[in-house]
Write a protein that holds these residues in place. Structure first.
Motif, PDB file in Angstrom:
ATOM      1  N   GLU A 213       0.835  -1.199   0.000  1.00 40.80           N
ATOM      2  CA  GLU A 213       0.000   0.000   0.000  1.00 40.80           C
ATOM      3  C   GLU A 213       0.874   1.255   0.000  1.00 40.80           C
ATOM      4  OE1 GLU A 213      -3.267   0.433  -0.141  1.00 40.80           O
ATOM      5  OE2 GLU A 213      -3.819  -1.699  -0.114  1.00 40.80           O
ATOM      6  N   ILE A 214       0.393   2.315  -0.665  1.00 37.94           N
ATOM      7  CA  ILE A 214       1.070   3.610  -0.611  1.00 37.94           C
ATOM      8  C   ILE A 214       0.896   4.183   0.793  1.00 37.94           C
ATOM      9  CG2 ILE A 214       1.144   5.970  -1.516  1.00 37.94           C
ATOM     10  CD1 ILE A 214       2.162   3.849  -3.476  1.00 37.94           C
ATOM     11  N   GLN A 215       2.023   4.419   1.488  1.00 38.70           N
ATOM     12  CA  GLN A 215       1.977   4.925   2.858  1.00 38.70           C
ATOM     13  C   GLN A 215       2.608   6.315   2.992  1.00 38.70           C
ATOM     14  OE1 GLN A 215       0.129   3.473   4.873  1.00 38.70           O
ATOM     15  NE2 GLN A 215       0.084   1.290   4.371  1.00 38.70           N
ATOM     16  N   ALA A 216       3.154   6.842   1.907  1.00 41.23           N
ATOM     17  CA  ALA A 216       3.710   8.203   1.917  1.00 41.23           C
ATOM     18  C   ALA A 216       3.821   8.690   0.482  1.00 41.23           C
ATOM     19  CB  ALA A 216       5.074   8.242   2.598  1.00 41.23           C
ATOM     20  N   PHE A 217       3.657   9.988   0.303  1.00 41.31           N
ATOM     21  CA  PHE A 217       3.885  10.567  -1.024  1.00 41.31           C
ATOM     22  C   PHE A 217       4.303  12.024  -0.882  1.00 41.31           C
ATOM     23  CE2 PHE A 217      -0.565  11.675  -0.291  1.00 41.31           C
ATOM     24  CZ  PHE A 217      -0.662  12.965  -0.791  1.00 41.31           C
ATOM     25  N   ALA A 218       4.952  12.523  -1.909  1.00 42.12           N
ATOM     26  CA  ALA A 218       5.358  13.926  -1.973  1.00 42.12           C
ATOM     27  C   ALA A 218       5.218  14.394  -3.414  1.00 42.12           C
ATOM     28  CB  ALA A 218       6.789  14.120  -1.478  1.00 42.12           C
ATOM     29  N   ILE A 219       4.898  15.677  -3.581  1.00 44.55           N
ATOM     30  CA  ILE A 219       4.722  16.273  -4.904  1.00 44.55           C
ATOM     31  C   ILE A 219       5.420  17.626  -4.921  1.00 44.55           C
ATOM     32  CG2 ILE A 219       3.054  17.196  -6.568  1.00 44.55           C
ATOM     33  CD1 ILE A 219       1.020  15.189  -5.403  1.00 44.55           C
ATOM     34  N   GLY A 220       6.147  17.891  -5.994  1.00 42.09           N
ATOM     35  CA  GLY A 220       6.839  19.177  -6.100  1.00 42.09           C
ATOM     36  C   GLY A 220       6.941  19.633  -7.545  1.00 42.09           C
ATOM     37  N   SER A 221       7.607  20.769  -7.729  1.00 44.85           N
ATOM     38  CA  SER A 221       7.829  21.310  -9.070  1.00 44.85           C
ATOM     39  C   SER A 221       9.098  22.146  -9.042  1.00 44.85           C
ATOM     40  CB  SER A 221       6.642  22.167  -9.519  1.00 44.85           C
ATOM     41  OG  SER A 221       6.516  23.322  -8.715  1.00 44.85           O
ATOM     42  N   ARG A 222       9.568  22.525 -10.218  1.00 46.18           N
ATOM     43  CA  ARG A 222      10.757  23.381 -10.280  1.00 46.18           C
ATOM     44  C   ARG A 222      10.328  24.834 -10.122  1.00 46.18           C
ATOM     45  NH1 ARG A 222      16.118  22.746 -11.681  1.00 46.18           N
ATOM     46  NH2 ARG A 222      15.754  20.568 -12.253  1.00 46.18           N
ATOM     47  N   LEU A 223      10.986  25.520  -9.197  1.00 52.28           N
ATOM     48  CA  LEU A 223      10.663  26.923  -8.922  1.00 52.28           C
ATOM     49  C   LEU A 223      11.500  27.869  -9.773  1.00 52.28           C
ATOM     50  CD1 LEU A 223       9.096  28.984  -7.185  1.00 52.28           C
ATOM     51  CD2 LEU A 223      10.872  28.721  -5.428  1.00 52.28           C
ATOM     52  N   ASN A 224      12.783  27.574  -9.908  1.00 47.61           N
ATOM     53  CA  ASN A 224      13.678  28.322 -10.790  1.00 47.61           C
ATOM     54  C   ASN A 224      14.783  27.363 -11.241  1.00 47.61           C
ATOM     55  OD1 ASN A 224      15.853  28.394  -8.794  1.00 47.61           O
ATOM     56  ND2 ASN A 224      14.637  29.936  -7.723  1.00 47.61           N
ATOM     57  N   LYS A 225      15.772  27.853 -11.939  1.00 46.89           N
ATOM     58  CA  LYS A 225      16.786  26.955 -12.517  1.00 46.89           C
ATOM     59  C   LYS A 225      17.579  26.207 -11.462  1.00 46.89           C
ATOM     60  CE  LYS A 225      20.240  30.660 -13.112  1.00 46.89           C
ATOM     61  NZ  LYS A 225      21.306  30.148 -12.246  1.00 46.89           N
ATOM     62  N   ASP A 226      17.624  26.735 -10.236  1.00 49.48           N
ATOM     63  CA  ASP A 226      18.401  26.112  -9.168  1.00 49.48           C
ATOM     64  C   ASP A 226      17.556  25.374  -8.135  1.00 49.48           C
ATOM     65  OD1 ASP A 226      20.860  27.251 -10.094  1.00 49.48           O
ATOM     66  OD2 ASP A 226      20.292  29.145  -9.153  1.00 49.48           O
ATOM     67  N   THR A 227      16.262  25.623  -8.101  1.00 53.07           N
ATOM     68  CA  THR A 227      15.450  25.284  -6.938  1.00 53.07           C
ATOM     69  C   THR A 227      14.195  24.509  -7.293  1.00 53.07           C
ATOM     70  OG1 THR A 227      16.184  27.406  -5.988  1.00 53.07           O
ATOM     71  CG2 THR A 227      14.380  26.274  -4.860  1.00 53.07           C
ATOM     72  N   ALA A 228      13.897  23.496  -6.493  1.00 52.00           N
ATOM     73  CA  ALA A 228      12.606  22.803  -6.555  1.00 52.00           C
ATOM     74  C   ALA A 228      11.804  23.183  -5.323  1.00 52.00           C
ATOM     75  CB  ALA A 228      12.799  21.295  -6.615  1.00 52.00           C
ATOM     76  N   ILE A 229      10.497  23.091  -5.444  1.00 54.13           N
ATOM     77  CA  ILE A 229       9.603  23.428  -4.336  1.00 54.13           C
ATOM     78  C   ILE A 229       8.749  22.207  -4.022  1.00 54.13           C
ATOM     79  CG2 ILE A 229       7.978  24.464  -5.969  1.00 54.13           C
ATOM     80  CD1 ILE A 229       7.029  26.299  -3.774  1.00 54.13           C
ATOM     81  N   VAL A 230       8.573  21.915  -2.743  1.00 45.73           N
ATOM     82  CA  VAL A 230       7.740  20.799  -2.315  1.00 45.73           C
ATOM     83  C   VAL A 230       6.357  21.349  -1.964  1.00 45.73           C
ATOM     84  CG1 VAL A 230       7.434  18.931  -0.651  1.00 45.73           C
ATOM     85  CG2 VAL A 230       9.734  19.524  -1.461  1.00 45.73           C
ATOM     86  N   HIS A 231       5.348  20.902  -2.697  1.00 42.06           N
ATOM     87  CA  HIS A 231       3.982  21.388  -2.494  1.00 42.06           C
ATOM     88  C   HIS A 231       3.194  20.528  -1.506  1.00 42.06           C
ATOM     89  CE1 HIS A 231       4.383  24.218  -5.817  1.00 42.06           C
ATOM     90  NE2 HIS A 231       4.805  23.229  -6.592  1.00 42.06           N
ATOM     91  N   PHE A 232       3.410  19.221  -1.547  1.00 35.19           N
ATOM     92  CA  PHE A 232       2.678  18.303  -0.674  1.00 35.19           C
ATOM     93  C   PHE A 232       3.640  17.243  -0.153  1.00 35.19           C
ATOM     94  CE2 PHE A 232      -0.320  19.651  -3.975  1.00 35.19           C
ATOM     95  CZ  PHE A 232      -1.394  20.110  -3.227  1.00 35.19           C
TER      96      PHE A 232
END
Length: 295
Positions: A213-232
Motif C-alpha cells: 500500500e502507498i503509505q507516503a507521497f510527496a509532490i513538487g515542481s521546479r521553482l527556478n533553474k536552481d530550486t525545486a519546491i515541495v507542495h505536498f
C-alpha cells in the motif's frame, strides 16, 4: 487604463509560466502550481500583459496583491497606480503580501509601510544536505531512516496517475484526525487539482509503498533553474520514521539535479516550524507585507 483582473485559468498559467522565465523567483507564493492549485481557496485572479503580471488574492475576507512582476526597463509607476486605483475603488489602501526583499525597491518608504512577516518566510535548504544528511545535526534523521529501513521493507515509485487514488486514500487517512479544520479541506481541493492537472503544471511526485500500500507521497515542481519546491508531503505516521524517508527519497530520486529545495512557510504553526527547523535550512526566503499609506 484600468487593471483588468480575472480568475486565473489554464491558459493564464501557461502564459504566466513562460513570462516568469525572465525572473529568478524564490518565493513559493509566485510559483505557477501554487497559484493554480490554490486558486479557489485564495480566489486567485490575474492581470497579465507582455510587460507585467499582477496576482490578486482574497483569503479570509482579506484582499491583497502578491508582488507585481514587471519586466526590466518597464516603468513600474503606471502599473502601481492602476493597482492603487483598483484598491481605492474597493475603499481600501493597496496591500501587497509575500514581497521578496529584492522587489522592495518598487515601494518607496515615503509612500508605503514595509512590514517583515516571519510567519510566511520560506525555508530554503541545500539539496545535498537533504539527501546526504551528514554530520551530527542530522544524526536523529539518519536514525529514523535506519530504523524504518530495518523494520519496513518498502518500494519507492515515481508518481504516475495509477498512484493517484491510493494517494488520495492516504490523504483522507491523514485528514481523519483533523476534522473541522478548514485548511485541511483547502489542501484536499488543491491535491485533487494537482492530480487533475499534473502534466499541465509540470509536477513530479514520489511515493513509498509498504506492505503493498502507498503509505507516503510527496509532490513538487521546479521553482527556478536552481530550486525545486515541495507542495505536498503526506505519510502514515503509524510507520515510525516514514516522513524522514519520503523526504530524503523524494529529493534524491526526483530533484538531485537542483541546488536548493524550498519547503514553503510554516504558517506560524509552532509544530510545523519546529519540524522545518530540524532540517537546518540554508537560509530563510524573507517576505514582506507592503501597505500604501496616505490613501
Amino acid at each position: 487604463m484600468i487593471i483588468n483582473f480575472h480568475q486565473i485559468t489554464e491558459d493564464d498559467i501557461e502564459q504566466y509560466s513562460a513570462f516568469i522565465k525572465d525572473f529568478y523567483i524564490e518565493v513559493s507564493d509566485l510559483a505557477p502550481p501554487s497559484l493554480f492549485l490554490w486558486r479557489d481557496s485564495f480566489q486567485v485572479q490575474i492581470d497579465q500583459t507582455a510587460d507585467y503580471a499582477v496576482l490578486l488574492c482574497t483569503y479570509h475576507e482579506a484582499t491583497y496583491c502578491l508582488a507585481p512582476l514587471i519586466k526590466p526597463g518597464v516603468d513600474p509607476a503606471p502599473i502601481l497606480q492602476r493597482i492603487h486605483a483598483y484598491f481605492h475603488r474597493q475603499n481600501q489602501a493597496a496591500v501587497f503580501r509575500a514581497v521578496p526583499r529584492e522587489l522592495l525597491s518598487l515601494f518607496p518608504t515615503d509612500r508605503y509601510r514595509i512590514i517583515p512577516d516571519r510567519t510566511y518566510w520560506d525555508y530554503l535548504y541545500r539539496t545535498k544536505d537533504l539527501i546526504e544528511l551528514r554530520g551530527r545535526k542530522y544524526q536523529q534523521k539518519r536514525n529514523h531512516i535506519n530504523r524504518f529501513q530495518q523494520f519496513y521493507p518498502f518500494t519507492y515509485h515515481s508518481l504516475t496517475p495509477e498512484h493517484f487514488p491510493a494517494c488520495l486514500r492516504l490523504f483522507e487517512h491523514w485528514a481523519a484526525e483533523k476534522t473541522g479544520q478548514p485548511e485541511v479541506h483547502e489542501e484536499r481541493l488543491a491535491l485533487k487539482e494537482a492530480f487533475k492537472h499534473f502534466s499541465l503544471l509540470n509536477l513530479k511526485g514520489g511515493a513509498l509503498e509498504v506492505y503493498g500500500e502507498i503509505q507516503a507521497f510527496a509532490i513538487g515542481s521546479r521553482l527556478n533553474k536552481d530550486t525545486a519546491i515541495v507542495h505536498f508531503e503526506k505519510a502514515n505516521a503509524e510507520f515510525s520514521g516514514i516522513y524522514a524517508v519520503i523526504n530524503q527519497q523524494f529529493i534524491a530520486r526526483e530533484w538531485a539535479d537542483t541546488k536548493y529545495i524550498n519547503r514553503e512557510d510554516d504558517m506560524g504553526l509552532p509544530g510545523l516550524r519546529q519540524a522545518k527547523e530540524r532540517y537546518h535550512p540554508f537560509r530563510m526566503v524573507e517576505k514582506f507585507t507592503v501597505v500604501e499609506v496616505g490613501a
